[in-house]
Scaffold this motif. Structure first.
Motif, short mmCIF file in Angstrom:
data_model
loop_
_atom_site.label_atom_id
_atom_site.label_comp_id
_atom_site.label_asym_id
_atom_site.label_seq_id
_atom_site.Cartn_x
_atom_site.Cartn_y
_atom_site.Cartn_z
N VAL A 33 39.52 31.16 41.19
CA VAL A 33 38.79 32.26 41.81
C VAL A 33 39.54 32.74 43.04
N MET A 34 39.65 34.08 43.17
CA MET A 34 40.32 34.68 44.32
C MET A 34 39.26 35.09 45.32
N THR A 35 39.27 34.46 46.51
CA THR A 35 38.22 34.67 47.51
C THR A 35 38.75 35.45 48.70
N GLN A 36 37.84 36.07 49.44
CA GLN A 36 38.20 36.79 50.66
C GLN A 36 38.31 35.80 51.81
N GLY A 37 39.51 35.61 52.35
CA GLY A 37 39.70 34.69 53.47
C GLY A 37 39.50 33.26 53.05
N ASP A 38 39.04 32.43 53.99
CA ASP A 38 38.85 31.00 53.73
C ASP A 38 37.38 30.63 53.84
N SER A 39 36.50 31.47 53.30
CA SER A 39 35.06 31.22 53.40
C SER A 39 34.67 29.98 52.61
N MET A 48 33.03 42.45 41.48
CA MET A 48 33.49 43.48 40.54
C MET A 48 32.30 44.25 39.99
N PRO A 49 32.51 45.51 39.58
CA PRO A 49 31.43 46.26 38.94
C PRO A 49 31.23 45.79 37.50
N VAL A 50 30.19 46.30 36.85
CA VAL A 50 29.82 46.02 35.43
C VAL A 50 29.40 44.57 35.25
N MET A 51 30.31 43.61 35.50
CA MET A 51 29.97 42.19 35.46
C MET A 51 30.79 41.49 36.53
N ASP A 52 30.12 40.82 37.46
CA ASP A 52 30.86 40.16 38.54
C ASP A 52 31.43 38.83 38.08
N GLY A 53 32.21 38.20 38.97
CA GLY A 53 32.91 36.96 38.62
C GLY A 53 31.98 35.80 38.34
N LEU A 80 42.84 34.17 36.45
CA LEU A 80 42.71 34.48 37.88
C LEU A 80 41.57 35.47 38.01
N LEU A 81 40.50 35.11 38.76
CA LEU A 81 39.24 35.86 38.71
C LEU A 81 38.82 36.31 40.11
N ASP A 82 38.59 37.62 40.22
CA ASP A 82 37.96 38.15 41.43
C ASP A 82 36.45 37.99 41.28
N VAL A 83 35.75 37.83 42.38
CA VAL A 83 34.31 37.59 42.32
C VAL A 83 33.53 38.90 42.34
N ASP A 127 39.11 44.24 39.74
CA ASP A 127 38.80 45.66 39.61
C ASP A 127 39.74 46.53 40.43
N ASN A 128 40.43 45.93 41.43
CA ASN A 128 41.34 46.70 42.27
C ASN A 128 42.71 46.79 41.60
N GLU A 129 43.12 48.02 41.25
CA GLU A 129 44.37 48.20 40.51
C GLU A 129 45.58 47.73 41.30
N ILE A 130 45.58 47.97 42.62
CA ILE A 130 46.72 47.54 43.45
C ILE A 130 46.84 46.03 43.44
N ASN A 131 45.70 45.33 43.54
CA ASN A 131 45.72 43.86 43.49
C ASN A 131 46.25 43.36 42.14
N ARG A 132 45.83 44.03 41.07
CA ARG A 132 46.33 43.62 39.75
C ARG A 132 47.84 43.80 39.68
N MET A 133 48.35 44.92 40.22
CA MET A 133 49.80 45.16 40.21
C MET A 133 50.53 44.09 41.00
N ILE A 134 49.97 43.72 42.17
CA ILE A 134 50.62 42.69 43.00
C ILE A 134 50.68 41.36 42.26
#
Length: 870
Positions: A87-93, A62-67, A57-60, A15-22
């Motif tokens: 799946v793209m996760t925050q840190g190494d959780s 997200m709005p509307v429908m999450d990962g 490549l899936l972010d977890v 959902d983050n446009e900057i992340n998609r661009m990267i």
């Protein structure tokens, strides 16, 4: 830029446009990237592109429908669940990673993104997926899901190695007359039958056995000998009770091979089980046979015959016998059928019933048939040279001959080699040749008839394909099967269909031959029904060619000319055009080909070109062109012929005064063949026949290539056809305008009105392109909603842009579904010189199309060379 469709496709769900661009920046050099802002949008994209997306490549969060919800939806759909997800996760959780894997993720990468890590993970998973797909394709039969033949062999070998002291059995099953079921109910119904049968078989065998598909309707089972022998009859009855209702009337044959020596190759074990199953084919009340000493003896005999066949052919142990055919009208000889006999130096006279079926099975029959054809041609030539009246001789053409040999080339080669009129070599083709691949046999027969061969349909009435064959294939003679004749003769006249069959054949302008005629009563009834010819022991048995020759000398043959005359009138003759200012030479050519070709004449090049065009180009089979036409007109004629796409295909034979002055006529080397004018006429005949064969081959090749090069929906060229058309472009066709069209709003139309409406729109645009461009232009459905057109010999840039704009404007007049106005955009590049790769031209057209869609959607843009620096 041109979209490189050969790249692997990645779907980024973030959902983050900057992340998609990267991520897009990291991946776009090596992959084609699709993007979605949430799980719901991703599901929609995935369902539309399920066959082309290689990884997600899936972010977890997200709005509307999450990962996680997206992963659960994927798992519910069998087709979508096979696509790997990172799946793209925050840190190494660790908790996030475990949760992702539990929902079906394949792997995970932490944020912030490290390009080399992401690229490595993506490449590894895609390679792993492709490798697994290849293994599964090898491992399992795609239709039924049981093991493939090769993997079945491997599993059996492993089982035997791991348990050398156990006793096992291999069982082969064969569905009798499965092809009849396929023809009656369709291939899809046949496939479903095989799938249900495989499912039933797997359930019956259980986990202790191994099931595989040998091929077609044949399946294999590997089971313990103890289980199989405990109650062999019960096993078969259980299979019969468990099978689906639609299989109740299907007759299944089982062949059993008891493994006594595990060193025997598994392939050979299965062959022996197959042999046992085949041994009871056609026996209604017998369902199972065991490979035993009797079958072993048969196998050894077949091996001995197989080992001897090459030597027999080389030493001419195969002898051609001839059985006369008689005209019922005047009871005189009208022809003969060539039959092969094998006189072995040790075994003596061998029955054809023993070696012919074996040769059909082991693939030797085409070589034996070709040998018989050549022997018959030799005899026909000898009789002609001895002054003996000729009668046509029929030779058998088997199913294998049609599908394994270049039949047309071999037969034309033989009649040319021995100077035999093809009308005297009748070709008997059985319905089995038609049943397997009707399209191929129909086209082959047409080629042979054009050359002048007489085609007989052999064994009419022996099977279920006869009427189909009769209705779809152009034939000359109908030959009634011996058993059909015998069964019909046993009925009262008013209950027999024999008279109806003969009348039907005569209405179709076919002559009728009845074989197996053995009594006077049969002859009298056939005469009453106006059958044309008969063959059988009542008149003569098969005899060696020497005896037949003596019979020819004392008889007054009737050569079945009615069929031949009908044949000539039916298809007409090919046309030969001789272009020469020498009256005597033209007369010589006319006399040489009289009766075989319609010879057209011209004294000059211009008259010859007018003659060719008056027959719509396709009517001329070959041209004989004098290189000594006044004022170098041969050069003009040849250049005109080669520059006109409608005339390229016509072969040309050049003639020069003498071979020693060839260097004075370099143009002769540009023809398809050439001769000096002091040639013997038989040499001219041979060369002309060769060029006609080449023409026929080209025509056949064009038809086959055209089928493989057309888009199924629009009939325009597909990518393969486009490349072939581009490869054949000539400098004379410059300048070229390369036009790339894209239909606007097609996705919205598909979503709103369904794909049928979208397909209709695509077909409408294809029809518009055909109407607005010339037949010589290249028209291609480039993919999806994109169309590519190469306009040849375009006047200038303005003319190219006008044509593209006209097509866009005309298409915009269509209303779709009452709400949408059809629209398309177009990018054009003009190519005025050679040397620019087609890929580069298409890329420029694509960039022009991008400008058109961005700045003037529904319009047309022309490439400008100044864009190269952009």
């Amino acid at each position: 830029m041109v979209r490189k469709r050969e790249k692997k496709q990645i779907l980024i769900v973030e959902d983050n446009e900057i992340n998609r661009m990267i991520l897009s920046e990291i991946l776009s050099d090596e992959y084609q990237v699709l993007e979605a802002k949430n799980g719901l949008e991703a599901l929609h994209i995935l369902r539309q592109n399920k066959d082309s997306i290689d990884i997600i490549l899936l972010d977890v969060m997200m709005p509307v429908m999450d990962g996680y919800t997206f992963l659960d939806k994927m798992k519910e759909d069998d087709e979508l669940s096979t696509v790997p997800v990172i799946v793209m996760t925050q840190g190494d959780s660790e908790e996030d990673e475990i949760s992702a894997l539990a929902h079906g993720a394949t792997d995970f990468v932490p944020k912030p993104y490290r390009p080399r890590v992401i690229l490595h993970r993506v490449a590894s998973i895609i390679n792993l997926r492709e490798t697994a797909a290849m293994v599964n394709q090898f491992k399992y039969d795609r239709l039924t899901g049981v093991y493939s033949k090769e993997f079945f062999y491997r599993k059996v070998r492993e089982e035997l190695q791991e348990n050398p002291d156990e006793e096992y059995t291999i069982i082969c099953s064969n569905i009798e007359n499965f092809k009849l079921y396929n023809d009656a109910f369709g291939r899809e119904a046949g496939d479903r039958l095989l799938q249900e049968y495989a499912y039933t078989m797997v359930n019956m065998v259980g986990k202790d056995g191994i099931c595989g598909r040998y091929g077609a309707d044949r399946f294999l089972i590997f089971s313990s000998k103890e289980r199989e022998q405990a109650d062999r009859k019960r096993f078969i009855l259980e299979i019969a009770d468990e099978r689906p209702r639609k299989m109740e009337n299907i007759n299944i044959k089982w062949g059993v091979y008891e493994i006594t020596d595990s060193k025997v190759p598994v392939e050979q074990m299965c062959d022996r089980a197959l042999l046992a199953a085949d041994s009871i084919k056609g026996q209604y009340n017998q369902h199972m046979a065991v490979y035993d000493d009797t079958l072993r003896g048969k196998l050894l005999r077949e091996k001995a015959v197989t080992d001897a066949m090459e030597t027999a052919l080389r030493d001419k142990q195969f002898i051609v016998y001839l059985q006369p055919k008689y005209s019922l009208k005047d009871e005189c000889m009208a022809g003969a059928e060539a039959l092969v006999r094998w006189i072995h130096p040790e075994w003596g006279f061998m029955s054809p019933g023993e070696f012919i079926p074996l040769f059909e099975k082991n693939g030797f029959i085409p070589r034996l048939d070709a040998y018989v054809w050549e022997q018959v041609c030799i005899r026909l030539k000898e009789w002609r040279e001895k002054g003996i009246p000729l009668v046509p001789v029929s030779v058998n053409v088997s199913r294998a001959d049609v599908y394994q040999l270049d039949l047309v080339e071999i037969l034309t080669g033989l009649i040319t080699k021995y100077d035999v009129d093809p009308a005297y070599l009748h070709l008997e083709i059985t319905e089995s040749a038609y049943a397997e691949n009707p399209g191929q046999i129909i086209s082959t027969v047409e080629e042979l008839r054009k050359i002048g061969f007489i085609i007989e349909m052999d064994d009419f009435g022996s099977g279920y394909s006869s009427l189909n064959m009769l209705s779809q294939m152009n034939l000359d003679i109908l030959k009634l099967d011996m058993k059909f004749i015998q069964s019909e003769m046993a009925k009262p006249e008013n209950q027999s269909i024999l008279n109806d069959i003969i009348r039907m054949a005569h209405r179709m302008n076919l002559s009728v031959v009845a074989e197996g005629v053995e009594s006077k009563e049969q002859v009298e009834r056939l005469q009453k029904f106006k059958c044309d010819y008969v063959q059988g022991f009542y008149f003569a048995r098969p005899m060696p060619d020497g005896e037949f020759e003596e019979l020819l000398k004392v008889q007054h043959p009737h050569d079945m000319s009615s069929s031949q005359e009908m044949r000539k009138n039916d298809a007409g003759m090919r046309r030969l055009l001789v272009v020469d200012d020498d009256d005597r030479y033209r007369k010589m050519v006319r006399q040489t080909f009289e009766g075989k070709y319609e010879v057209l004449e011209s004294e000059d090049a211009m008259g010859a070109l007018e003659c060719i065009r008056s027959y719509d180009c396709e009517g001329i089979s070959v041209v004989i062109l004098s290189m000594t036409l006044p004022e170098n007109r041969a050069d003009v004629f040849l250049k005109t012929l080669r520059q006109d796409p409608a005339l390229w295909h016509i072969p040309v034979l050049g003639t020069i005064p003498r071979s020693e002055v060839l260097e004075e006529f370099p143009l002769a080397l540009e023809t398809d063949d050439f001769l000096c004018k002091c040639h013997p006429m038989f040499d001219l005949r041979r060369r002309i026949e060769h060029l006609v064969d080449v023409l026929v081959f080209r025509e056949r090749e064009v038809v086959l290539q055209d089928e493989a090069s057309r888009d199924y929906l629009t009939g325009l060229l597909n990518r393969r056809g486009l490349q072939a058309a581009i490869d054949s472009l000539r400098k004379e066709e410059l300048p070229l305008a390369v036009c790339l069209f894209d239909l606007d709003n097609l996705k919205k139309i598909n979503d709103t009105y369904g794909h049928d409406m979208g397909d209709h729109l695509i077909q409408s645009f294809a029809d518009l392109i055909r109407r607005q461009t010339r037949a010589e232009d290249i028209q291609c459905r480039y993919g999806g909603d994109e169309f590519l057109v190469f306009l040849k010999r375009v006047k200038d840039r303005q003319a190219a842009q006008n044509k593209g704009a006209d097509i866009c404007r005309l298409f915009g007049k269509q209303v779709v579904g009452g709400d949408f106005i059809a629209a398309c955009s177009c990018g054009i590049v003009l190519c005025e010189s050679e040397g620019i790769p087609s890929a580069e031209l298409i890329e420029r057209a694509d960039r022009a199309l991008y400008r058109a869609k961005r700045e003037n959607k529904g319009g047309c843009f022309l490439w400008d060379d100044s864009w190269k620096s952009l």
